[in-house]
Design a protein around this motif. Structure first.
Motif, PDB file in Angstrom:
ATOM      1  N   PHE A 111       0.832  -1.199   0.000  1.00  0.00           N
ATOM      2  CA  PHE A 111       0.000   0.000   0.000  1.00  0.00           C
ATOM      3  C   PHE A 111       0.868   1.251   0.000  1.00  0.00           C
ATOM      4  O   PHE A 111       1.729   1.407   0.862  1.00  0.00           O
ATOM      5  N   SER A 112       0.632   2.125  -0.948  1.00  0.00           N
ATOM      6  CA  SER A 112       1.291   3.425  -0.915  1.00  0.00           C
ATOM      7  C   SER A 112       0.318   4.417  -0.273  1.00  0.00           C
ATOM      8  O   SER A 112      -0.884   4.137  -0.181  1.00  0.00           O
ATOM      9  N   PRO A 113       0.801   5.556   0.199  1.00  0.00           N
ATOM     10  CA  PRO A 113      -0.103   6.525   0.820  1.00  0.00           C
ATOM     11  C   PRO A 113      -1.249   6.896  -0.126  1.00  0.00           C
ATOM     12  O   PRO A 113      -1.028   7.206  -1.293  1.00  0.00           O
ATOM     13  N   GLY A 114      -2.466   6.811   0.376  1.00  0.00           N
ATOM     14  CA  GLY A 114      -3.637   7.121  -0.425  1.00  0.00           C
ATOM     15  C   GLY A 114      -4.335   5.893  -0.991  1.00  0.00           C
ATOM     16  O   GLY A 114      -5.453   5.993  -1.485  1.00  0.00           O
ATOM     17  N   ASP A 115      -3.721   4.731  -0.918  1.00  0.00           N
ATOM     18  CA  ASP A 115      -4.335   3.505  -1.451  1.00  0.00           C
ATOM     19  C   ASP A 115      -5.426   2.957  -0.543  1.00  0.00           C
ATOM     20  O   ASP A 115      -6.432   2.437  -1.010  1.00  0.00           O
ATOM     21  N   ASN A 116      -5.221   3.058   0.766  1.00  0.00           N
ATOM     22  CA  ASN A 116      -6.152   2.470   1.728  1.00  0.00           C
ATOM     23  C   ASN A 116      -6.298   3.440   2.895  1.00  0.00           C
ATOM     24  O   ASN A 116      -5.308   3.812   3.528  1.00  0.00           O
ATOM     25  N   LYS A 117      -7.518   3.817   3.194  1.00  0.00           N
ATOM     26  CA  LYS A 117      -7.731   4.829   4.240  1.00  0.00           C
ATOM     27  C   LYS A 117      -7.333   4.332   5.628  1.00  0.00           C
ATOM     28  O   LYS A 117      -6.900   5.101   6.467  1.00  0.00           O
ATOM     29  N   PHE A 118      -7.422   3.027   5.871  1.00  0.00           N
ATOM     30  CA  PHE A 118      -7.034   2.484   7.175  1.00  0.00           C
ATOM     31  C   PHE A 118      -5.513   2.473   7.328  1.00  0.00           C
ATOM     32  O   PHE A 118      -4.993   2.771   8.395  1.00  0.00           O
TER      33      PHE A 118
END
Length: 193
Positions: A111-118
């Protein structure tokens, strides 16, 4: 007429010659470069040039676990800590979600920043997210990474770089095996119009 077309139409002759040359180059490229592109070659090339594939910002590699309560989350963390990451989804499915009511909803990946809110909230500490209704307790398991651990995570960029590397090696071997000689007498007559 067909036999003399190349003599009557110089543009057609040049176009046919260019087509022949491109076919020849493509065939040589397939034999000398693409035939040598394999898994072990890609892996060793990636290992030698690992620093070229670091990302500008860290990414999170791991799992996001949405649990029905805190107790299940604690059990899952303790259980998964001793397993390899690639076995996590199967272990969750067989251990926690084997009954009629699933206890954990899991997402794994890079996951890169912004891919998954959690992941953004719990790992990158950016914005707060709202929990899922059926799985109100969310935990993350994994680590931040600055670059890919495996050559398969890089993808097309690695393939392109490796193909360029093989082409450069092939051209260097051609230059090393052949001697270039310049005929000075002919060179002197080239620009004398």
């Amino acid at each position: 007429e067909k036999e003399h077309l190349e003599h009557k139409q110089p543009e057609f002759r040049l176009q046919v010659q260019e087509y022949r040359d491109s076919l020849l180059l493509s065939e040589i490229n397939n034999r000398e470069v693409k035939s040598k592109m394999n898994e072990s070659g890609l892996k060793s090339y990636f290992d030698e040039h690992r620093s070229d594939y670091h990302w500008k910002e860290s990414r999170y590699k791991g799992a996001v676990l949405h649990c029905i309560n805190k107790r299940v989350a604690k059990q899952a963390r303790k259980f998964l800590k001793h397993l390899p990451e690639k076995e996590w989804l199967d272990a969750i499915r067989l251990t926690f979600n084997a009954g009629a009511i699933p206890q954990i909803q899991a997402e794994t990946g890079l996951f890169s920043p912004g891919d998954n809110k959690f992941v953004d909230e719990l790992v990158f500490k950016t914005k707060a997210s709202t929990s899922l209704m059926s799985f109100p307790y969310t935990i993350v398991m994994g680590k931040k990474v600055k670059g890919p651990d495996d050559y398969k995570e890089v993808g097309e960029r690695l393939l392109s770089d490796y193909q360029s590397y093989l082409e450069q090696r092939w051209v260097a071997s051609l230059r090393g095996s052949s001697k270039v000689e310049i005929n000075q007498e002919v060179l002197k007559t080239v620009n004398n119009h």
